[in-house]
Scaffold this motif. Structure first.
Motif, PDB file in Angstrom:
ATOM      1  N   PHE A 193       0.840  -1.199   0.000  1.00  0.00           N
ATOM      2  CA  PHE A 193       0.000   0.000   0.000  1.00  0.00           C
ATOM      3  C   PHE A 193       0.879   1.255   0.000  1.00  0.00           C
ATOM      4  O   PHE A 193       1.984   1.241   0.538  1.00  0.00           O
ATOM      5  CB  PHE A 193      -0.887   0.058   1.250  1.00  0.00           C
ATOM      6  CG  PHE A 193      -1.628  -1.207   1.565  1.00  0.00           C
ATOM      7  CD1 PHE A 193      -1.046  -2.199   2.341  1.00  0.00           C
ATOM      8  CD2 PHE A 193      -2.923  -1.397   1.105  1.00  0.00           C
ATOM      9  CE1 PHE A 193      -1.726  -3.367   2.644  1.00  0.00           C
ATOM     10  CE2 PHE A 193      -3.613  -2.556   1.407  1.00  0.00           C
ATOM     11  CZ  PHE A 193      -3.016  -3.539   2.177  1.00  0.00           C
ATOM     12  N   TYR A 216       0.223   5.254   1.270  1.00  0.00           N
ATOM     13  CA  TYR A 216      -0.662   6.206   1.917  1.00  0.00           C
ATOM     14  C   TYR A 216      -0.045   7.595   1.829  1.00  0.00           C
ATOM     15  O   TYR A 216       1.185   7.755   1.806  1.00  0.00           O
ATOM     16  CB  TYR A 216      -0.842   5.860   3.397  1.00  0.00           C
ATOM     17  CG  TYR A 216      -1.728   4.676   3.674  1.00  0.00           C
ATOM     18  CD1 TYR A 216      -1.232   3.383   3.639  1.00  0.00           C
ATOM     19  CD2 TYR A 216      -3.075   4.856   3.998  1.00  0.00           C
ATOM     20  CE1 TYR A 216      -2.049   2.294   3.906  1.00  0.00           C
ATOM     21  CE2 TYR A 216      -3.899   3.774   4.272  1.00  0.00           C
ATOM     22  CZ  TYR A 216      -3.380   2.502   4.227  1.00  0.00           C
ATOM     23  OH  TYR A 216      -4.199   1.431   4.504  1.00  0.00           O
ATOM     24  N   GLN A 264      -0.176  11.505   3.782  1.00  0.00           N
ATOM     25  CA  GLN A 264      -0.593  12.212   4.991  1.00  0.00           C
ATOM     26  C   GLN A 264      -0.265  13.688   4.841  1.00  0.00           C
ATOM     27  O   GLN A 264       0.905  14.057   4.701  1.00  0.00           O
ATOM     28  CB  GLN A 264       0.112  11.656   6.227  1.00  0.00           C
ATOM     29  CG  GLN A 264      -0.351  12.306   7.520  1.00  0.00           C
ATOM     30  CD  GLN A 264       0.405  11.798   8.731  1.00  0.00           C
ATOM     31  OE1 GLN A 264       1.571  11.439   8.646  1.00  0.00           O
ATOM     32  NE2 GLN A 264      -0.272  11.750   9.868  1.00  0.00           N
ATOM     33  N   LEU A 288      -4.003   9.281   7.700  1.00  0.00           N
ATOM     34  CA  LEU A 288      -3.451   8.741   6.463  1.00  0.00           C
ATOM     35  C   LEU A 288      -4.574   8.368   5.517  1.00  0.00           C
ATOM     36  O   LEU A 288      -5.585   7.785   5.919  1.00  0.00           O
ATOM     37  CB  LEU A 288      -2.611   7.499   6.750  1.00  0.00           C
ATOM     38  CG  LEU A 288      -1.164   7.722   7.189  1.00  0.00           C
ATOM     39  CD1 LEU A 288      -1.092   8.381   8.552  1.00  0.00           C
ATOM     40  CD2 LEU A 288      -0.400   6.412   7.166  1.00  0.00           C
ATOM     41  N   LEU A 304      -5.472   6.357   1.868  1.00  0.00           N
ATOM     42  CA  LEU A 304      -4.956   5.360   0.934  1.00  0.00           C
ATOM     43  C   LEU A 304      -4.861   5.944  -0.475  1.00  0.00           C
ATOM     44  O   LEU A 304      -5.829   6.486  -1.005  1.00  0.00           O
ATOM     45  CB  LEU A 304      -5.873   4.139   0.918  1.00  0.00           C
ATOM     46  CG  LEU A 304      -5.422   2.994   0.015  1.00  0.00           C
ATOM     47  CD1 LEU A 304      -4.165   2.325   0.593  1.00  0.00           C
ATOM     48  CD2 LEU A 304      -6.529   1.973  -0.159  1.00  0.00           C
ATOM     49  N   LYS A 327      -3.248   0.343  -3.785  1.00  0.00           N
ATOM     50  CA  LYS A 327      -2.870  -0.911  -3.146  1.00  0.00           C
ATOM     51  C   LYS A 327      -2.627  -1.982  -4.183  1.00  0.00           C
ATOM     52  O   LYS A 327      -3.254  -1.997  -5.255  1.00  0.00           O
ATOM     53  CB  LYS A 327      -3.951  -1.369  -2.168  1.00  0.00           C
ATOM     54  CG  LYS A 327      -5.301  -1.648  -2.798  1.00  0.00           C
ATOM     55  CD  LYS A 327      -6.315  -2.043  -1.720  1.00  0.00           C
ATOM     56  CE  LYS A 327      -7.707  -2.255  -2.333  1.00  0.00           C
ATOM     57  NZ  LYS A 327      -8.714  -2.603  -1.295  1.00  0.00           N
ATOM     58  N   PHE A 358       3.747   7.215   2.845  1.00  0.00           N
ATOM     59  CA  PHE A 358       4.155   6.008   3.547  1.00  0.00           C
ATOM     60  C   PHE A 358       3.909   4.781   2.682  1.00  0.00           C
ATOM     61  O   PHE A 358       2.814   4.599   2.131  1.00  0.00           O
ATOM     62  CB  PHE A 358       3.373   5.839   4.857  1.00  0.00           C
ATOM     63  CG  PHE A 358       3.713   6.881   5.883  1.00  0.00           C
ATOM     64  CD1 PHE A 358       2.946   8.023   6.000  1.00  0.00           C
ATOM     65  CD2 PHE A 358       4.793   6.712   6.739  1.00  0.00           C
ATOM     66  CE1 PHE A 358       3.249   8.996   6.942  1.00  0.00           C
ATOM     67  CE2 PHE A 358       5.106   7.674   7.684  1.00  0.00           C
ATOM     68  CZ  PHE A 358       4.335   8.814   7.772  1.00  0.00           C
ATOM     69  N   SER A 391       1.926  -5.815   4.003  1.00  0.00           N
ATOM     70  CA  SER A 391       1.199  -6.769   4.829  1.00  0.00           C
ATOM     71  C   SER A 391       1.357  -8.160   4.236  1.00  0.00           C
ATOM     72  O   SER A 391       1.189  -8.339   3.030  1.00  0.00           O
ATOM     73  CB  SER A 391      -0.286  -6.409   4.868  1.00  0.00           C
ATOM     74  OG  SER A 391      -1.028  -7.485   5.419  1.00  0.00           O
ATOM     75  N   ALA A 440       2.091  -8.818  15.802  1.00  0.00           N
ATOM     76  CA  ALA A 440       1.933  -7.406  15.466  1.00  0.00           C
ATOM     77  C   ALA A 440       2.450  -7.118  14.071  1.00  0.00           C
ATOM     78  O   ALA A 440       2.841  -6.012  13.765  1.00  0.00           O
ATOM     79  CB  ALA A 440       2.673  -6.551  16.488  1.00  0.00           C
ATOM     80  N   ASP A 441       2.452  -8.113  13.214  1.00  0.00           N
ATOM     81  CA  ASP A 441       2.995  -7.931  11.871  1.00  0.00           C
ATOM     82  C   ASP A 441       1.909  -7.705  10.833  1.00  0.00           C
ATOM     83  O   ASP A 441       2.152  -7.850   9.650  1.00  0.00           O
ATOM     84  CB  ASP A 441       3.808  -9.170  11.458  1.00  0.00           C
ATOM     85  CG  ASP A 441       5.103  -9.265  12.216  1.00  0.00           C
ATOM     86  OD1 ASP A 441       5.598  -8.227  12.659  1.00  0.00           O
ATOM     87  OD2 ASP A 441       5.593 -10.381  12.358  1.00  0.00           O
ATOM     88  N   GLY A 442       0.705  -7.372  11.277  1.00  0.00           N
ATOM     89  CA  GLY A 442      -0.361  -7.191  10.309  1.00  0.00           C
ATOM     90  C   GLY A 442       0.016  -6.183   9.249  1.00  0.00           C
ATOM     91  O   GLY A 442      -0.113  -6.435   8.059  1.00  0.00           O
ATOM     92  N   LEU A 443       0.446  -5.004   9.660  1.00  0.00           N
ATOM     93  CA  LEU A 443       0.865  -3.958   8.748  1.00  0.00           C
ATOM     94  C   LEU A 443       2.211  -3.429   9.227  1.00  0.00           C
ATOM     95  O   LEU A 443       2.377  -3.146  10.405  1.00  0.00           O
ATOM     96  CB  LEU A 443      -0.143  -2.810   8.733  1.00  0.00           C
ATOM     97  CG  LEU A 443      -1.528  -3.113   8.163  1.00  0.00           C
ATOM     98  CD1 LEU A 443      -2.468  -1.944   8.427  1.00  0.00           C
ATOM     99  CD2 LEU A 443      -1.451  -3.387   6.672  1.00  0.00           C
ATOM    100  N   PHE A 494       4.933  -0.336   8.470  1.00  0.00           N
ATOM    101  CA  PHE A 494       5.043   0.960   7.815  1.00  0.00           C
ATOM    102  C   PHE A 494       6.500   1.327   7.571  1.00  0.00           C
ATOM    103  O   PHE A 494       7.360   1.089   8.419  1.00  0.00           O
ATOM    104  CB  PHE A 494       4.419   2.045   8.698  1.00  0.00           C
ATOM    105  CG  PHE A 494       2.925   2.001   8.757  1.00  0.00           C
ATOM    106  CD1 PHE A 494       2.272   1.070   9.543  1.00  0.00           C
ATOM    107  CD2 PHE A 494       2.165   2.890   8.010  1.00  0.00           C
ATOM    108  CE1 PHE A 494       0.882   1.022   9.589  1.00  0.00           C
ATOM    109  CE2 PHE A 494       0.788   2.856   8.052  1.00  0.00           C
ATOM    110  CZ  PHE A 494       0.143   1.918   8.839  1.00  0.00           C
ATOM    111  N   GLY A 495       6.756   1.936   6.418  1.00  0.00           N
ATOM    112  CA  GLY A 495       8.033   2.602   6.220  1.00  0.00           C
ATOM    113  C   GLY A 495       8.078   3.872   7.048  1.00  0.00           C
ATOM    114  O   GLY A 495       7.075   4.298   7.624  1.00  0.00           O
ATOM    115  N   LYS A 496       9.249   4.491   7.102  1.00  0.00           N
ATOM    116  CA  LYS A 496       9.415   5.679   7.925  1.00  0.00           C
ATOM    117  C   LYS A 496       8.915   6.952   7.259  1.00  0.00           C
ATOM    118  O   LYS A 496       8.912   8.016   7.873  1.00  0.00           O
ATOM    119  CB  LYS A 496      10.880   5.838   8.336  1.00  0.00           C
ATOM    120  CG  LYS A 496      11.339   4.761   9.305  1.00  0.00           C
ATOM    121  CD  LYS A 496      12.708   5.050   9.845  1.00  0.00           C
ATOM    122  CE  LYS A 496      13.172   3.973  10.814  1.00  0.00           C
ATOM    123  NZ  LYS A 496      12.279   3.843  11.980  1.00  0.00           N
TER     124      LYS A 496
END
Lengths: 116, 112
Positions: free
Chosen positions: A34, A36, A38, A44, A46, A49, A90, A94, A101-104, A106-108
């Protein structure tokens, strides 16, 4: 485990020129990816995807991204930048695996600056 | 319209106080998340919940607590044990684990 690397923390382009925001990922499974956007002090939104269908994905506001498995990349592009594109972007990966806690992941983020 | 509502938009806390950030969604999503955002660090996962009455710690849960008594609601409490709470907090939900996330507009918390 999965990870995302956004290769540039800041990108500056002139209005009307192309935009390229780079993203590399790693995943043990066939991932969904994905992008996103911001805007300051906002949530955020979308942009687009990839979910294992067409490798070239078109999103909102003229953005698109190409999934390249061999390069583990998912770079975001736009042919012509507008001032309104100035924001933080971002890249997110996924692998759809539950139980942690690895569902999503994110990059920095990449801060896109548009010069008039 | 369906979406996620976070409130308040801005919140000020005195040192030593607990504060609670609200997150409500009417998307009928099972999974909900709280993230903290600091400049240059992207989003870091605080807590997540895949189902009512169940939640799990994320990467930076210390100093925070949550509850999930209703599917629609996932409030976050920032306790006095959180030593550096000034940040932008984002709530999100997904229809299934690990799929596209929908975000609220965020709450900016400042310690005064």
């Amino acid at each position: 485990a999965q990870s995302v690397t956004q290769l540039d923390s800041h990108v500056s382009v002139s209005e009307g020129t192309p935009v390229l925001l780079r993203c590399n990922y790693s995943s043990s499974y066939s991932p969904s990816l994905f992008w996103y956007v911001q805007h300051p002090n906002k949530g955020l939104q979308l942009l687009l995807k990839y979910t294992s269908a067409a490798t070239l994905v078109k999103g909102i506001n003229g953005f698109e991204a190409e999934f390249k498995k061999s390069e583990t990349s998912f770079h975001l592009t736009k042919p012509s930048a507008h001032m309104s594109d100035a924001a933080e972007y971002f890249c997110v990966v996924s692998d759809h695996k539950g139980g942690g806690a690895d569902g999503l992941t994110f990059g920095k983020g990449t801060h896109l600056i548009i010069q008039p | 319209d369906g979406g996620i509502t976070q409130s308040p938009k801005y919140l000020f806390r005195k040192e030593g106080q607990n504060v609670t950030l609200s997150c409500e969604q009417n998307l009928n999503h099972d999974a909900m998340y709280w993230y903290r955002q600091d400049p240059g660090q992207g989003l870091r996962l605080i807590y997540y919940s895949q189902i009512v009455n169940d939640f799990q710690k994320g990467d930076i849960a210390e100093g925070y607590s949550v509850s999930r008594e209703k599917k629609e609601s996932f409030p976050l409490t920032v306790t006095s044990a959180q030593k550096n709470p000034t940040a932008f907090y984002l709530c999100a939900s997904t229809p299934q684990w690990g799929t596209e996330a929908f975000f609220g507009q965020g709450t900016r918390l400042t310690v005064v």
